[in-house]
Design an enzyme around this catalytic site. Structure first.
Site, PDB file in Angstrom:
ATOM      1  CB  THR A  49      -0.972   0.172  -0.165  1.00 43.60           C
ATOM      2  OG1 THR A  49      -0.396  -0.911  -0.916  1.00 43.60           O
ATOM      3  CG2 THR A  49      -2.442  -0.123   0.093  1.00 43.60           C
ATOM      4  CB  CYS A  50       3.911   1.814   0.179  1.00 39.85           C
ATOM      5  SG  CYS A  50       3.865   0.476   1.391  1.00 39.85           S
ATOM      6  CD  GLU A 114      -0.159  -5.516   5.857  1.00 39.44           C
ATOM      7  OE1 GLU A 114      -0.420  -4.762   6.807  1.00 39.44           O
ATOM      8  OE2 GLU A 114      -0.518  -5.296   4.696  1.00 39.44           O
ATOM      9  N   GLY A 115      -1.969  -6.613   9.265  1.00 41.43           N
ATOM     10  CA  GLY A 115      -3.342  -6.151   9.374  1.00 41.43           C
ATOM     11  C   GLY A 115      -3.581  -4.736   8.900  1.00 41.43           C
ATOM     12  CD  GLN A 120      -2.595   0.147   3.459  1.00 35.60           C
ATOM     13  OE1 GLN A 120      -2.613  -1.025   3.091  1.00 35.60           O
ATOM     14  NE2 GLN A 120      -1.463   0.809   3.616  1.00 35.60           N
ATOM     15  N   GLY A 192       9.567  11.289   7.383  1.00 35.26           N
ATOM     16  CA  GLY A 192       8.394  11.143   6.534  1.00 35.26           C
ATOM     17  C   GLY A 192       7.145  11.383   7.358  1.00 35.26           C
ATOM     18  CB  SER A 197       6.023   8.273   8.279  1.00 32.15           C
ATOM     19  OG  SER A 197       6.925   7.907   7.255  1.00 32.15           O
TER      20      SER A 197
END
Length: 577
Positions: A49-50, A114-115, A120, A192, A197
């Site tokens: 992930t980021c 956060e869900g 992911q 993005g 995004s």
């Protein structure tokens, strides 16, 4: 079970390293293929992930596995192993399970609870299944992680404490108003076209914005995202794609901007944002810090003469035009002791100063650096007499003028930041970024929810470990029962050779009796060994069973392979849960 995870995240590595180590889809595919091709690993899955990059594997050797997985991460990320190693973390067996379950529940996220991470994890499992790198262990692990994450969100308020970055960020922009009410009719610019995004664009569309403009360096991806938004069944938003060169023009039209790119530098500078809002507020472009302005005022704009303040300590006012050194310490420069013995001209000068009349402190014809040096010398002399440097008298702090209502809302979800942090000082602009989201989440009253989720994770880790240990002995039990069935079949065949005249009715009765005897003899040991194997340290019972009954290792291995083949087929048919 020999589960190993090697990775790095926002908790262990700086943003610059995370950005350089990021893995695209092609790089993840090659990493998975190389992982299962190495000697220590038989299964592999990548969670990228980021904010994190983690490689999961089933290995038969711990130290060799750590070395191999670390090397593979360095090779495929492009960051040298020596540079990457200080930021890597390693979890093994139960600790690795605990880590993934915590990640799935959002406990390890930048915004707790956060869900988005569940999606992911689901994508990671689907990729590993598609590439056939996920076997029984990783299929079970990731499927269970998804169930644990869903349980945490359904049984606790963890998702209310910290929603996905996009949702939480929009709530911060809305300043307490419902997001749907705040977003209704607004025009949005999304910079993005990656996963974050895309999620932001979809969230804004569902929230009720009138238009979504997508800007991306790759025009095809921007157009594809705009098409998806336009054709969505749950929205009627107008969506279009523009090149990055059109961003300055779109800024003048947009009400909301969400940016999440992989750029290494700023995508939006403060000047670009200022140009986008100029003329919308009717106010000054930059909100000036009053304290900073007051510090600069004496040099740039000398203050006008003010009414004298009440008597202060010696040399408390540096504007006094007189030689202060003769004044005895402890007396006011405006008191009687200060003027005792003055001649008429000096007394008149002192009176004019005390009354607030502007007085030229410099002798005629003096100025420039020499005069400044004299003033500095006088200040030093005063300090030597009174023991301290006189304090500057500053005006009473003025009330800060109210900021105009925001006309442009900025949400920066990139690491490192896409939008210049100085934009938050612009009039008419509200900026929310990763840093402010983390601070807002940290202040959320969610301690009880976090504790409850941690208990869920601990319980689920124990249950998963027990199930895996019990499953580990199943092939041995199956092989034992297969061997017993073969013994029964052999003895019945030998009996038929001795009693050729035995009719079918008696043969069936004898066969059933022998099987019942064998089943009863094996029932208690096999049930008990499964219970013992599920407990911590129970892995050795499978070896003991194989040794006691002299089971063929190849028979046990063939049972394991058959079970794994069936489970892989079932997992592909089900897909990620």
């Amino acid at each position: 079970m020999s589960l190993l995870v090697v990775g790095l995240s926002h908790r262990s590595a700086p943003v610059s390293v995370l950005e350089r180590a990021s893995l695209g889809v092609d790089a993840q595919t090659k990493l998975l293929q190389d992982t299962v091709a190495t000697e220590p690993a038989t299964e592999g899955a990548v969670l990228a992930t980021c904010n994190r990059i983690e490689l999961y594997a089933d290995v038969d050797k711990f130290h060799a596995g750590v070395a191999e997985l670390s090397t593979l991460l360095a090779q495929h990320s492009g960051v040298g192993l020596e540079e990457l190693t200080p930021y890597l973390y390693v979890h093994y067996e139960d600790r690795a399970v605990h880590h993934l379950f915590s990640v799935a529940c959002g406990l390890d996220s930048m915004v707790v609870g956060e869900g988005q991470i569940l999606g992911q994890i689901k994508d990671s499992l689907a990729r590993a299944q598609e590439l056939h790198t996920a076997g029984r262990l990783l299929n079970d692990l990731f499927q269970q992680a998804l169930r644990v994450g869903k349980r945490a969100h359904s049984e606790t308020g963890i998702d209310r404490a910290g929603q996905s970055l996009v949702t939480f960020g929009l709530e911060q922009l809305a300043l307490g108003a419902p997001v749907e009410t705040w977003a209704d009719g607004k025009k949005a610019l999304v910079i993005g076209a990656g996963s974050m995004s895309s999620l932001a664009a979809a969230t804004l569309a569902r929230a009720g914005v009138a238009e979504v403009v997508v800007a991306n360096r790759t025009q095809d991806r921007a157009e594809r995202l705009a098409q998806i938004l336009t054709e969505g069944d749950d929205t009627n938003v107008l969506a279009r794609a523009v090149p990055m060169t059109s961003v300055p023009a779109e800024l003048t039209r947009a009400d909301v901007v969400v940016s999440c790119t992989g750029a290494t530098g700023l995508v939006l500078t403060a000047d670009a944002v200022a140009a986008g809002v100029e003329g919308r507020t009717g106010e000054q472009r930059i909100v000036v810090d009053l304290d900073e302005e007051a510090e600069r005022a004496p040099a740039a704009h000398p203050p006008a003469a003010q009414s004298p303040l009440p008597p202060a300590a010696v040399a408390a006012d540096e504007n006094c035009p007189l030689d202060l050194s003769p004044v005895p310490p402890g007396f006011s420069v405006m008191g009687e002791a200060a003027v005792a013995g003055m001649d008429a001209a000096t007394l008149e000068q002192h009176a004019a100063w005390a009354a607030g009349t502007a007085v030229d402190r410099r002798p005629a014809g003096r100025g420039g650096p020499e005069a400044d040096a004299d003033l500095i010398g006088a200040l030093a002399a005063t300090a030597s007499v009174v023991g301290r440097i006189p304090e500057r008298r500053r005006p009473e702090p003025a009330a800060e003028p109210p900021r105009p209502e925001p006309v442009l809302f900025l949400l920066d979800l990139a690491m490192p930041r896409d939008i210049d942090a100085a934009a938050h000082r612009l009039a008419g602009v509200r900026l929310v970024d990763i840093e402010s989201l983390a601070e807002a989440s940290a202040d959320a009253p969610m301690a009880a929810d976090v504790d409850q989720v941690r208990r869920i994770v601990s319980d689920e880790v124990a249950a998963f470990g027990a199930a895996q240990r019990a499953a580990h002995i199943t092939p041995t039990v199956v092989a034992l029962r297969t061997m017993a069935a073969d013994v029964v079949a052999g003895e019945i065949a030998r009996l038929e050779g001795r009693l050729p005249g035995l009719d079918d009715k008696h043969r069936a009765e004898i066969t059933q009796t022998v099987r019942r005897v064998v089943d009863k003899l094996l029932h208690a040991p096999t049930v008990r060994v499964k219970q013992l194997a599920a407990e911590p340290g129970g892995a050795g019972y499978a070896d003991a069973l194989r040794t006691l009954f002299d089971l063929d290792p190849e028979t046990v291995a063939s049972v394991s392979r058959a079970e794994e083949s069936t489970e892989k087929r079932d997992a592909r048919n089900r897909g990620p849960g």
